[in-house]
Scaffold this motif. Sequence first.
Motif, PDB file in Angstrom:
ATOM      1  N   THR A 158       0.951  -0.845   0.081  1.00  0.00           N
ATOM      2  CA  THR A 158       0.385   0.458  -0.333  1.00  0.00           C
ATOM      3  C   THR A 158       0.497   1.713  -0.018  1.00  0.00           C
ATOM      4  N   SER A 159       0.376   2.426  -0.221  1.00  0.00           N
ATOM      5  CA  SER A 159       1.357   3.645  -0.573  1.00  0.00           C
ATOM      6  C   SER A 159       0.065   5.029  -0.372  1.00  0.00           C
ATOM      7  N   ASP A 160       0.799   5.808  -0.123  1.00  0.00           N
ATOM      8  CA  ASP A 160      -0.488   6.599  -0.065  1.00  0.00           C
ATOM      9  C   ASP A 160       0.005   8.306  -1.441  1.00  0.00           C
ATOM     10  N   LYS A 161       1.173   7.006  -2.326  1.00  0.00           N
ATOM     11  CA  LYS A 161       1.418   7.276  -3.645  1.00  0.00           C
ATOM     12  C   LYS A 161       0.500   7.061  -4.983  1.00  0.00           C
ATOM     13  N   LYS A 162      -0.687   7.396  -5.628  1.00  0.00           N
ATOM     14  CA  LYS A 162      -1.068   7.204  -5.713  1.00  0.00           C
ATOM     15  C   LYS A 162      -0.363   6.556  -7.159  1.00  0.00           C
ATOM     16  N   SER A 163       0.737   7.269  -7.619  1.00  0.00           N
ATOM     17  CA  SER A 163       1.457   7.423  -9.029  1.00  0.00           C
ATOM     18  C   SER A 163       2.576   5.766  -8.562  1.00  0.00           C
ATOM     19  N   MET A 164       2.442   4.848  -7.329  1.00  0.00           N
ATOM     20  CA  MET A 164       3.009   4.104  -7.168  1.00  0.00           C
ATOM     21  C   MET A 164       2.275   2.680  -6.933  1.00  0.00           C
ATOM     22  N   LEU A 165       0.954   2.546  -6.986  1.00  0.00           N
ATOM     23  CA  LEU A 165      -0.283   1.826  -6.876  1.00  0.00           C
ATOM     24  C   LEU A 165       0.112   0.566  -7.814  1.00  0.00           C
ATOM     25  N   LEU A 168       2.195  -1.421  -7.249  1.00  0.00           N
ATOM     26  CA  LEU A 168       2.566  -2.254  -6.321  1.00  0.00           C
ATOM     27  C   LEU A 168       1.578  -3.258  -6.330  1.00  0.00           C
ATOM     28  N   GLU A 169       0.866  -3.432  -7.143  1.00  0.00           N
ATOM     29  CA  GLU A 169      -0.465  -3.773  -7.202  1.00  0.00           C
ATOM     30  C   GLU A 169      -0.005  -4.957  -8.029  1.00  0.00           C
ATOM     31  N   GLY A 170       1.161  -5.048  -9.192  1.00  0.00           N
ATOM     32  CA  GLY A 170       1.299  -6.098  -9.733  1.00  0.00           C
ATOM     33  C   GLY A 170       2.127  -6.649  -9.035  1.00  0.00           C
ATOM     34  N   LEU A 171       3.533  -6.546  -8.198  1.00  0.00           N
ATOM     35  CA  LEU A 171       3.800  -6.279  -7.198  1.00  0.00           C
ATOM     36  C   LEU A 171       3.115  -7.258  -6.536  1.00  0.00           C
ATOM     37  N   TRP A 172       2.249  -7.224  -5.670  1.00  0.00           N
ATOM     38  CA  TRP A 172       1.164  -7.413  -4.777  1.00  0.00           C
ATOM     39  C   TRP A 172       0.294  -9.293  -5.952  1.00  0.00           C
ATOM     40  N   TYR A 208      12.416  -5.734  -3.389  1.00  0.00           N
ATOM     41  CA  TYR A 208      11.586  -4.695  -4.645  1.00  0.00           C
ATOM     42  C   TYR A 208      10.405  -3.654  -3.539  1.00  0.00           C
ATOM     43  N   ILE A 209      10.192  -4.187  -2.212  1.00  0.00           N
ATOM     44  CA  ILE A 209       9.732  -3.237  -1.462  1.00  0.00           C
ATOM     45  C   ILE A 209      10.136  -1.847  -0.965  1.00  0.00           C
ATOM     46  N   LEU A 210      11.444  -2.549  -0.610  1.00  0.00           N
ATOM     47  CA  LEU A 210      12.917  -1.905  -0.146  1.00  0.00           C
ATOM     48  C   LEU A 210      13.056  -0.636  -1.662  1.00  0.00           C
ATOM     49  N   CYS A 211      13.369  -1.418  -2.558  1.00  0.00           N
ATOM     50  CA  CYS A 211      13.586  -0.494  -3.404  1.00  0.00           C
ATOM     51  C   CYS A 211      12.548   1.094  -4.039  1.00  0.00           C
ATOM     52  N   LEU A 212      10.971   0.332  -4.011  1.00  0.00           N
ATOM     53  CA  LEU A 212      10.202   1.192  -4.212  1.00  0.00           C
ATOM     54  C   LEU A 212      10.569   2.457  -3.195  1.00  0.00           C
ATOM     55  N   GLN A 213      10.903   2.361  -1.821  1.00  0.00           N
ATOM     56  CA  GLN A 213      10.552   3.285  -1.035  1.00  0.00           C
ATOM     57  C   GLN A 213      11.921   4.327  -0.263  1.00  0.00           C
ATOM     58  N   ALA A 214      13.098   3.439  -0.900  1.00  0.00           N
ATOM     59  CA  ALA A 214      13.992   3.969  -1.295  1.00  0.00           C
ATOM     60  C   ALA A 214      14.077   5.608  -2.390  1.00  0.00           C
ATOM     61  N   LEU A 215      13.368   4.895  -3.641  1.00  0.00           N
ATOM     62  CA  LEU A 215      13.848   5.584  -4.886  1.00  0.00           C
ATOM     63  C   LEU A 215      12.091   7.220  -4.458  1.00  0.00           C
ATOM     64  N   LYS A 216      10.725   6.946  -3.434  1.00  0.00           N
ATOM     65  CA  LYS A 216      10.363   7.241  -2.648  1.00  0.00           C
ATOM     66  C   LYS A 216      10.798   8.741  -2.145  1.00  0.00           C
ATOM     67  N   GLN A 217      11.856   7.610  -0.973  1.00  0.00           N
ATOM     68  CA  GLN A 217      12.156   8.809  -0.300  1.00  0.00           C
ATOM     69  C   GLN A 217      13.007   9.302   0.198  1.00  0.00           C
ATOM     70  N   ASP A 219      15.260  12.218  -2.514  1.00  0.00           N
ATOM     71  CA  ASP A 219      14.548  12.933  -3.939  1.00  0.00           C
ATOM     72  C   ASP A 219      15.775  13.377  -4.554  1.00  0.00           C
ATOM     73  N   SER A 220      16.913  12.843  -4.114  1.00  0.00           N
ATOM     74  CA  SER A 220      18.527  12.554  -5.228  1.00  0.00           C
ATOM     75  C   SER A 220      18.132  11.831  -6.101  1.00  0.00           C
ATOM     76  N   PHE A 221      17.452  10.636  -6.061  1.00  0.00           N
ATOM     77  CA  PHE A 221      17.308   9.199  -7.289  1.00  0.00           C
ATOM     78  C   PHE A 221      16.026  10.546  -8.635  1.00  0.00           C
ATOM     79  N   LYS A 222      15.582  11.438  -7.464  1.00  0.00           N
ATOM     80  CA  LYS A 222      14.744  12.299  -8.951  1.00  0.00           C
ATOM     81  C   LYS A 222      14.010  11.398  -9.685  1.00  0.00           C
ATOM     82  N   VAL A 223      13.492  10.278  -9.117  1.00  0.00           N
ATOM     83  CA  VAL A 223      11.933   9.675 -10.329  1.00  0.00           C
ATOM     84  C   VAL A 223      10.651   9.780  -9.933  1.00  0.00           C
ATOM     85  N   ASP A 224      10.267   9.918 -11.222  1.00  0.00           N
ATOM     86  CA  ASP A 224       8.983  10.395 -11.468  1.00  0.00           C
ATOM     87  C   ASP A 224       7.810   8.737 -11.576  1.00  0.00           C
ATOM     88  N   PHE A 225       6.969   8.236 -10.886  1.00  0.00           N
ATOM     89  CA  PHE A 225       6.817   7.328 -10.348  1.00  0.00           C
ATOM     90  C   PHE A 225       5.218   7.223 -11.326  1.00  0.00           C
TER      91      PHE A 225
END
Length: 338
Positions: A158-165, A168-172, A208-217, A219-225
């Motif tokens: 789950t995430s409060d960031k809609k662009s990640m869903l 996340l849904e595919g991984l689930w 993969y969940i760890l990687c997503l959280q790292a990319l989200k948290q 900002d230096s990775f500059k990822v647009d989900f």
Amino acid sequence: MKIHCPVCRHDNLLNDDDIPRLLFSFQCESCNTLLSVKIQVNALNVVKTGRQRTQPGEKRNQIAAYIYENKDKLKLPVLPVLATKIRKIRNDGNGTINDVVELVRSDQTMATKILELANSALYGGLVEITDLKLAIMRLGLNVTETLITALENKQLYTSDKKSMLTLLEGLWEHALGVAVTAQKIAEQVGHEATEEVFTAGLLHDFGYILCLQALKQNDSFKVDFAELGTDEFFKLCEKEHAKLGAWYLSEAGLPPKLTGIVAHHEEIPTEESDNADLHIVALANLLCKKVGLGLRQDESIRLDLTESAQSLNLSEVQLASLEVHCEDLTQQLMAMLK
């Protein structure tokens, strides 16, 4: 596949579809010498040609480094604990069903969901149940533990960031599919630890969940989900995800038997060749990739040529049946767990 003739030094080229088994014989195209071939399957546990490994990239290394250095700062849901407590009660000679009922009742959301599942089309009987103890008795302790494990793990996706869903849904879907398939494979081959491989299946891609959280948290990775496609995500995270997931879960106190499966589910080392639990989860992972449970599908995967299918003595007919049955069951369970 290229097979070198030691007599005339001719390179014989064979298609994957022409390979009957892991040990076979054929005549050299040039000198007609009868060659005996034994295939050692390593990469992704399956014989495939033309597959190139992604080379280490700077951003991928930075993501892994960030996770290792900021484990305590990653904002992750709490790892599943209720199912583990239920398993301990079941394994305790003095544990009773009343102990399990009280444990589930302590989590009102979980208790409500168990009642709902006990009355669902898949598990329900002729009479509606409103008592939690009767619901658990209808489901049985094994199924109750399995469902609670799935419900607890779903919270990780789950995430409060809609662009990640979408990711996340595919991984689930893939995680649940591997769990369901691993459990069915275990039942098929008479392996007793069905709940354990179900849990391992749910957690096998935790990296993969760890990687997503790292990319989200960070900002230096500059990822647009909103722009991050599936292919780009896997290029960034696929190579390190198994090692990262195993490391984090080990740090969180999960048993070595489970973290070992997480670490090696993509590529089984020689020293783990007799690990039935690992083979079950590794094969389930490949089967789900083949049928497209998750973010990717690879119909070219030959399950019958995998080391795991050979080790578990599963025939092509059994594998084909598992493909159909597990895909349907996963979709049913996903719908119920919403």
